[in-house]
Design a protein around this motif. Structure first.
Motif, PDB file in Angstrom:
ATOM      1  N   TYR A  59       0.827  -1.206   0.000  1.00 52.02           N
ATOM      2  CA  TYR A  59       0.000   0.000   0.000  1.00 52.02           C
ATOM      3  C   TYR A  59       0.867   1.264   0.000  1.00 52.02           C
ATOM      4  O   TYR A  59       0.624   2.206  -0.768  1.00 52.02           O
ATOM      5  CB  TYR A  59      -0.908   0.001   1.231  1.00 52.02           C
ATOM      6  N   ILE A  60       1.873   1.277   0.880  1.00 47.96           N
ATOM      7  CA  ILE A  60       2.738   2.462   0.990  1.00 47.96           C
ATOM      8  C   ILE A  60       3.526   2.679  -0.292  1.00 47.96           C
ATOM      9  O   ILE A  60       3.689   3.814  -0.765  1.00 47.96           O
ATOM     10  CB  ILE A  60       3.678   2.305   2.206  1.00 47.96           C
ATOM     11  N   THR A  61       4.035   1.600  -0.882  1.00 47.78           N
ATOM     12  CA  THR A  61       4.778   1.718  -2.142  1.00 47.78           C
ATOM     13  C   THR A  61       3.893   2.277  -3.247  1.00 47.78           C
ATOM     14  O   THR A  61       4.329   3.101  -4.065  1.00 47.78           O
ATOM     15  CB  THR A  61       5.340   0.350  -2.551  1.00 47.78           C
ATOM     16  N   ASP A  62       2.658   1.846  -3.294  1.00 45.80           N
ATOM     17  CA  ASP A  62       1.743   2.354  -4.321  1.00 45.80           C
ATOM     18  C   ASP A  62       1.498   3.849  -4.144  1.00 45.80           C
ATOM     19  O   ASP A  62       1.441   4.594  -5.132  1.00 45.80           O
ATOM     20  CB  ASP A  62       0.421   1.591  -4.233  1.00 45.80           C
ATOM     21  N   ILE A  63       1.383   4.313  -2.900  1.00 43.39           N
ATOM     22  CA  ILE A  63       1.122   5.734  -2.661  1.00 43.39           C
ATOM     23  C   ILE A  63       2.344   6.582  -2.970  1.00 43.39           C
ATOM     24  O   ILE A  63       2.252   7.634  -3.634  1.00 43.39           O
ATOM     25  CB  ILE A  63       0.666   5.943  -1.203  1.00 43.39           C
ATOM     26  N   VAL A  64       3.505   6.140  -2.534  1.00 35.61           N
ATOM     27  CA  VAL A  64       4.713   6.972  -2.626  1.00 35.61           C
ATOM     28  C   VAL A  64       5.311   6.947  -4.030  1.00 35.61           C
ATOM     29  O   VAL A  64       5.727   7.990  -4.565  1.00 35.61           O
ATOM     30  CB  VAL A  64       5.749   6.506  -1.580  1.00 35.61           C
ATOM     31  N   ILE A  65       5.373   5.793  -4.665  1.00 36.86           N
ATOM     32  CA  ILE A  65       6.121   5.650  -5.918  1.00 36.86           C
ATOM     33  C   ILE A  65       5.209   5.724  -7.140  1.00 36.86           C
ATOM     34  O   ILE A  65       5.504   6.447  -8.096  1.00 36.86           O
ATOM     35  CB  ILE A  65       6.907   4.326  -5.920  1.00 36.86           C
ATOM     36  N   PHE A  66       4.096   5.012  -7.137  1.00 36.74           N
ATOM     37  CA  PHE A  66       3.304   4.882  -8.362  1.00 36.74           C
ATOM     38  C   PHE A  66       2.246   5.971  -8.493  1.00 36.74           C
ATOM     39  O   PHE A  66       2.164   6.629  -9.537  1.00 36.74           O
ATOM     40  CB  PHE A  66       2.640   3.501  -8.407  1.00 36.74           C
ATOM     41  N   GLN A  67       1.441   6.158  -7.469  1.00 36.23           N
ATOM     42  CA  GLN A  67       0.344   7.113  -7.606  1.00 36.23           C
ATOM     43  C   GLN A  67       0.841   8.543  -7.789  1.00 36.23           C
ATOM     44  O   GLN A  67       0.181   9.352  -8.447  1.00 36.23           O
ATOM     45  CB  GLN A  67      -0.573   7.031  -6.381  1.00 36.23           C
ATOM     46  N   SER A  68       1.977   8.862  -7.227  1.00 34.92           N
ATOM     47  CA  SER A  68       2.529  10.214  -7.370  1.00 34.92           C
ATOM     48  C   SER A  68       3.234  10.427  -8.696  1.00 34.92           C
ATOM     49  O   SER A  68       3.722  11.536  -8.958  1.00 34.92           O
ATOM     50  CB  SER A  68       3.507  10.500  -6.223  1.00 34.92           C
ATOM     51  N   ARG A  69       3.305   9.395  -9.573  1.00 32.86           N
ATOM     52  CA  ARG A  69       3.947   9.516 -10.886  1.00 32.86           C
ATOM     53  C   ARG A  69       2.956   9.353 -12.041  1.00 32.86           C
ATOM     54  O   ARG A  69       3.383   9.267 -13.191  1.00 32.86           O
ATOM     55  CB  ARG A  69       5.058   8.472 -11.035  1.00 32.86           C
ATOM     56  N   LEU A  70       1.693   9.283 -11.750  1.00 32.27           N
ATOM     57  CA  LEU A  70       0.714   9.080 -12.807  1.00 32.27           C
ATOM     58  C   LEU A  70       0.469  10.376 -13.572  1.00 32.27           C
ATOM     59  O   LEU A  70       0.266  11.444 -12.975  1.00 32.27           O
ATOM     60  CB  LEU A  70      -0.605   8.584 -12.215  1.00 32.27           C
ATOM     61  N   GLN A  71       0.493  10.261 -14.893  1.00 34.59           N
ATOM     62  CA  GLN A  71       0.208  11.412 -15.737  1.00 34.59           C
ATOM     63  C   GLN A  71      -1.277  11.762 -15.667  1.00 34.59           C
ATOM     64  O   GLN A  71      -2.123  10.903 -15.429  1.00 34.59           O
ATOM     65  CB  GLN A  71       0.594  11.116 -17.186  1.00 34.59           C
ATOM     66  N   PHE A  72      -1.576  13.028 -15.908  1.00 29.03           N
ATOM     67  CA  PHE A  72      -2.964  13.487 -15.924  1.00 29.03           C
ATOM     68  C   PHE A  72      -3.101  14.580 -16.970  1.00 29.03           C
ATOM     69  O   PHE A  72      -2.112  15.128 -17.468  1.00 29.03           O
ATOM     70  CB  PHE A  72      -3.405  13.983 -14.536  1.00 29.03           C
ATOM     71  N   VAL A  73      -4.330  14.868 -17.324  1.00 31.64           N
ATOM     72  CA  VAL A  73      -4.636  15.850 -18.365  1.00 31.64           C
ATOM     73  C   VAL A  73      -5.154  17.115 -17.697  1.00 31.64           C
ATOM     74  O   VAL A  73      -6.079  17.072 -16.872  1.00 31.64           O
ATOM     75  CB  VAL A  73      -5.676  15.297 -19.355  1.00 31.64           C
ATOM     76  N   ARG A  74      -4.557  18.232 -18.097  1.00 32.12           N
ATOM     77  CA  ARG A  74      -4.974  19.530 -17.565  1.00 32.12           C
ATOM     78  C   ARG A  74      -5.073  20.517 -18.721  1.00 32.12           C
ATOM     79  O   ARG A  74      -4.077  20.851 -19.355  1.00 32.12           O
ATOM     80  CB  ARG A  74      -3.972  20.033 -16.520  1.00 32.12           C
ATOM     81  N   GLY A  75      -6.290  20.931 -19.005  1.00 25.48           N
ATOM     82  CA  GLY A  75      -6.486  21.868 -20.104  1.00 25.48           C
ATOM     83  C   GLY A  75      -6.147  21.282 -21.465  1.00 25.48           C
ATOM     84  O   GLY A  75      -5.738  22.015 -22.367  1.00 25.48           O
ATOM     85  N   GLY A  76      -6.288  19.971 -21.615  1.00 21.56           N
ATOM     86  CA  GLY A  76      -5.977  19.323 -22.878  1.00 21.56           C
ATOM     87  C   GLY A  76      -4.538  18.894 -23.027  1.00 21.56           C
ATOM     88  O   GLY A  76      -4.214  18.208 -24.005  1.00 21.56           O
ATOM     89  N   ASP A  77      -3.667  19.245 -22.096  1.00 19.77           N
ATOM     90  CA  ASP A  77      -2.251  18.880 -22.150  1.00 19.77           C
ATOM     91  C   ASP A  77      -1.964  17.770 -21.144  1.00 19.77           C
ATOM     92  O   ASP A  77      -2.511  17.756 -20.037  1.00 19.77           O
ATOM     93  CB  ASP A  77      -1.361  20.086 -21.833  1.00 19.77           C
ATOM     94  N   ILE A  78      -1.096  16.845 -21.531  1.00 16.57           N
ATOM     95  CA  ILE A  78      -0.668  15.761 -20.649  1.00 16.57           C
ATOM     96  C   ILE A  78       0.480  16.265 -19.786  1.00 16.57           C
ATOM     97  O   ILE A  78       1.538  16.641 -20.295  1.00 16.57           O
ATOM     98  CB  ILE A  78      -0.235  14.531 -21.467  1.00 16.57           C
ATOM     99  N   VAL A  79       0.268  16.285 -18.488  1.00 13.36           N
ATOM    100  CA  VAL A  79       1.255  16.809 -17.536  1.00 13.36           C
ATOM    101  C   VAL A  79       2.154  15.664 -17.097  1.00 13.36           C
ATOM    102  O   VAL A  79       1.667  14.611 -16.645  1.00 13.36           O
ATOM    103  CB  VAL A  79       0.559  17.449 -16.325  1.00 13.36           C
ATOM    104  N   CYS A  80       3.479  15.859 -17.229  1.00 14.23           N
ATOM    105  CA  CYS A  80       4.473  14.848 -16.854  1.00 14.23           C
ATOM    106  C   CYS A  80       5.456  15.359 -15.815  1.00 14.23           C
ATOM    107  O   CYS A  80       6.433  14.658 -15.496  1.00 14.23           O
ATOM    108  CB  CYS A  80       5.237  14.370 -18.094  1.00 14.23           C
ATOM    109  N   ASP A  81       5.265  16.542 -15.288  1.00 19.20           N
ATOM    110  CA  ASP A  81       6.172  17.090 -14.288  1.00 19.20           C
ATOM    111  C   ASP A  81       5.950  16.402 -12.944  1.00 19.20           C
ATOM    112  O   ASP A  81       4.805  16.167 -12.525  1.00 19.20           O
ATOM    113  CB  ASP A  81       5.945  18.600 -14.160  1.00 19.20           C
ATOM    114  N   LYS A  82       7.041  16.047 -12.271  1.00 18.61           N
ATOM    115  CA  LYS A  82       6.948  15.308 -11.010  1.00 18.61           C
ATOM    116  C   LYS A  82       6.205  16.097  -9.944  1.00 18.61           C
ATOM    117  O   LYS A  82       5.330  15.557  -9.250  1.00 18.61           O
ATOM    118  CB  LYS A  82       8.352  14.959 -10.508  1.00 18.61           C
ATOM    119  N   LYS A  83       6.505  17.360  -9.815  1.00 23.86           N
ATOM    120  CA  LYS A  83       5.870  18.171  -8.779  1.00 23.86           C
ATOM    121  C   LYS A  83       4.383  18.331  -9.052  1.00 23.86           C
ATOM    122  O   LYS A  83       3.548  18.202  -8.137  1.00 23.86           O
ATOM    123  CB  LYS A  83       6.550  19.541  -8.716  1.00 23.86           C
ATOM    124  N   ASP A  84       4.036  18.598 -10.310  1.00 27.52           N
ATOM    125  CA  ASP A  84       2.626  18.769 -10.653  1.00 27.52           C
ATOM    126  C   ASP A  84       1.858  17.461 -10.465  1.00 27.52           C
ATOM    127  O   ASP A  84       0.710  17.472  -9.987  1.00 27.52           O
ATOM    128  CB  ASP A  84       2.494  19.248 -12.095  1.00 27.52           C
TER     129      ASP A  84
END
Length: 701
Positions: free
Chosen positions: A204-229
């Motif tokens: 569970y902890i590994t999924d939260i820290v490593i995987f879920q925080s690296r998932l790409q998402f769409v914002r305003g039609g653009d795919i966001v790949c920045d780690k902080k965002d």
């Protein structure tokens, strides 16, 4: 830089050197009065001249290259010949002494030993053994670098990780009730249960820290790949809140209650990962309905599992073996309770009657929940099976309606059988009756991508479209229509108006002829094209020139003439190339007829001129007053005389004998009073015999 560029630069450099020498000589011999104002002006004039010459040469080269691309069949005579490749260098001589010289060095390296000084005493350091070569699968794992961002929709690694998280979630989902009700957790094996619990918590902890925080998402039609965002976006979602709640450390209450599995109930709040895994698996699998059936079955088994746990808890509350209704404590507790749950939820019957109020209330709730849950499972299973067989149901509906239509209109049995065969074969090969029904729902870009992946490998091999614009071929792929022909079906017949071109995708077709259309002239196989002459020809040349029928089951691509014309409007270069190829094909087809016409003209001579004797007779009769009859003869022979070419001098030497013309070819004319009859008869030698006969009245006189 190719050979032409080098040639141009060589010419420019040579011309520049000659002009430079001439300019220097002129400057030295010129008078002081006509000396240029400055050296900079001379340099600018020379540079401008060189640049203008360079522009002219490169323009000529560009035009030649463009003509060569537009019309690759024409050879470019002005293009410079490529320079000959320099001869390969001679092979290096084998140095026989090299191994002898290198051997001592290798021996010295082998003999080189490492010593370590330990309080003035050298100590030999042993050599480390050579490691075996690393396997390929291990090298891939070692060299793997974790991605900085993960695409949750297409990354298979993420799907595999979701499987691990779902397994950890199912551990808590299935075993928390079992450990709470059944006496399977004892002080002797509690450490094993805790080990598995904390392993699941680590996942569970590994999924939260490593995987879920690296998932790409769409914002305003653009795919966001920045780690902080990506990290900030995950922290603002509802899933992050549920993940934090599910990891709340309820184990601190173990100090007061002991190891109680109910305190791990918050771990079940990570249910979102289960539904996400279902979506990803269904998107990856080719037959997603199989997974849906398995998932629905798992829902039913889990409901029976919970009922079995509750039944054991109720039996333990009443006392094991205290009544006939409760579990008596014999045999495997879980199997016996699960059997009771199956009989209760499915309402099979045959259960002992409850005796106490608790047992009656428990059984009533059990029956109610069982009927409700079982009906939901049956309905969901029906929906899953219906969705899996929706295409086949549509196919059955189409065939049934077609059969009903043919029966009502008394269609012949042979035609009905052929139509049914077409339905069966088309459904078996394509999995659908019309591909356009599926593709019409997609946007043009996706339709083009599918058409390129499916059909480009076939169309690119067609010789007619080789050399055309690649984008033109792509546009043409979206206009192709797939049609299936049964064995013996005529694709086209001779004399028909040609409005389509055919590309063989699968199967074979035959060009047939003869009185019964059974003589096979040629067999055309997959990847070939036919009907292109009717498609490209204009001005009435769009008639089919041959009979083509399917040898077996043939799947053909059809390109309509109107669709091709709409495409070629935007590609004039390709249109010019296709017209040239069409002209070449039509010229080849007409060459044998032209040769036959030339041979016929050489063997059969032209009609000879009117004999002079007949002309003289016409003139005499006109002067004598017999104008009506001979005027008609004169007009007919004047028209023949004007149309016929001059006589050939070799006509009498023709080796082919000329047959005598039949009597019905004689030209006969008579006067109005039937006193004179004139007859002209063709002769074998090409002459004509003129005969004048007297009528009956003249003979009597």
């Amino acid at each position: 830089m190719d050979a032409e560029d080098k040639t141009i630069l060589t010419k420019l450099s040579a011309a520049g050197e000659d002009d430079g020498m001439a300019t220097k000589t002129d400057l030295l011999m010129a008078d002081d009065e006509v000396r240029p104002t400055s050296a900079a002006s001379i340099a600018s004039v020379l540079v401008s001249e060189r640049l203008s010459e360079l522009v002219v040469l490169f323009k000529e080269r560009t035009e030649q290259r463009r003509d060569r691309l537009v019309d690759p069949d024409e050879s470019d005579e002005e293009s410079p010949t490529p320079p000959k490749a320099p001869p390969p260098p001679p092979p290096p001589e084998d140095k026989k002494d090299a191994p002898a010289e290198g051997a001592p060095e290798e021996e010295e390296k082998e003999e080189l030993e490492i010593y370590f000084d330990f309080f003035g005493h050298p100590i030999k350091v042993p050599k480390l053994p050579k490691l075996p070569p690393m396997p390929d699968w291990l090298r891939v794992i070692v060299e793997y670098r974790f991605p900085s961002s993960i695409d949750p929709y297409t990354d298979l690694l993420y799907v595999m990780w979701l499987l691990c998280v779902v397994m950890a979630w199912n551990w808590n989902l299935w075993l928390i009730p079992v450990r709470w009700t059944f006496p399977y957790q004892t002080p002797e094996n509690v450490h094993l249960w805790l080990l598995m619990d904390y392993t699941c918590d680590l996942i569970y902890i590994t999924d939260i820290v490593i995987f879920q925080s690296r998932l790409q998402f769409v914002r305003g039609g653009d795919i966001v790949c920045d780690k902080k965002d990506m990290r900030e976006h995950y922290m603002t979602t509802e899933r992050f809140k549920m993940d934090m709640i599910c990891l709340f450390p309820m184990e601190i209450f173990y100090y007061f209650t002991g190891v109680n599995s109910l305190l791990r109930f918050p771990r079940l709040l990570k249910y979102m990962v289960f539904f996400e895994f279902n979506d990803r698996v269904e998107a990856v699998m080719k037959k997603a309905y199989i997974y849906r059936v398995i998932r629905t079955t798992a829902y039913l088994l889990y409901s029976l599992h919970i009922n079995a746990c509750l039944f054991y808890w109720g039996s333990d509350y009443e006392g094991l073996g205290s009544t006939k209704w409760v579990y008596n404590g014999k045999g495997n507790a879980y199997i016996r309770c699960y059997y009771f749950a199956v009989k209760t939820l499915i309402t099979i019957g045959g259960l002992p009657d409850p005796t106490t109020v608790f047992e009656i209330v428990f059984q009533l709730l059990n029956y109610f929940v069982g009927v409700f849950a079982f009906s939901i499972m049956i309905g969901q299973m029906r929906d899953v099976v219906g969705a899996a067989t929706a295409g086949e149901n549509y196919y059955r509906a189409c065939t049934d309606s077609t059969s009903k239509y043919m029966t009502s209109y008394h269609i012949p049995r042979e035609v009905q059988n052929r139509i049914k065969t077409w339905y069966d074969y088309t459904w078996k090969i394509q999995g659908m009756l019309d591909e356009q029904e599926l593709l019409i729902q997609l946007p043009d870009k996706m339709r083009l991508d599918i058409a390129v992946d499916v059909n480009y490998s076939i169309v690119s091999k067609v010789a007619l479209f080789q050399g055309c614009d690649r984008q033109m071929v792509f546009d043409m792929l979206t206009r192709l229509k797939s049609v299936v022909y049964l064995p013996g079906d005529f694709v086209c017949k001779k004399g028909e108006i040609g409005r389509e071109m055919y590309i063989i995708k699968q199967g074979e077709v035959q060009v047939v002829g003869g009185p019964d259309l059974q003589t096979v002239f040629v067999t055309i196989r997959a990847g070939s094209v036919f009907g292109e002459i009717s498609l490209l020809a204009g001005g009435g040349g769009n008639r089919r020139t041959a009979n083509v029928k399917a040898h077996g089951f043939a799947n053909l691509f059809i390109l309509d003439k109107k669709d091709l014309a709409e495409i070629l409007v935007h590609y004039p270069e390709s249109q010019k190339l296709l017209r040239k190829k069409a002209k070449t094909m039509l010229t080849k087809d007409k060459q044998p007829d032209e040769k036959e016409d030339k041979g016929t003209a050489a063997v059969i001579p032209t009609r000879p001129d009117t004999p002079k004797m007949f002309k003289a007779a016409l003139k005499v009769t006109e002067e004598a007053g017999i104008e009506g009859t001979f005027a008609k003869l004169k007009k007919s022979y004047m028209s023949t005389e004007g149309a016929a070419p001059p006589p050939s001098p070799m006509r009498r030497r023709s080796p082919i004998p000329k047959a005598r013309a039949p009597d019905d070819q004689d030209v006969v004319s008579e006067t109005t009073d039937c006193t004179v009859v004139i007859r002209m008869t063709p002769r074998v030698e090409g002459e004509e015999l003129l005969t004048v006969e007297l009528g009956k009245k003249d003979k009597e006189e």
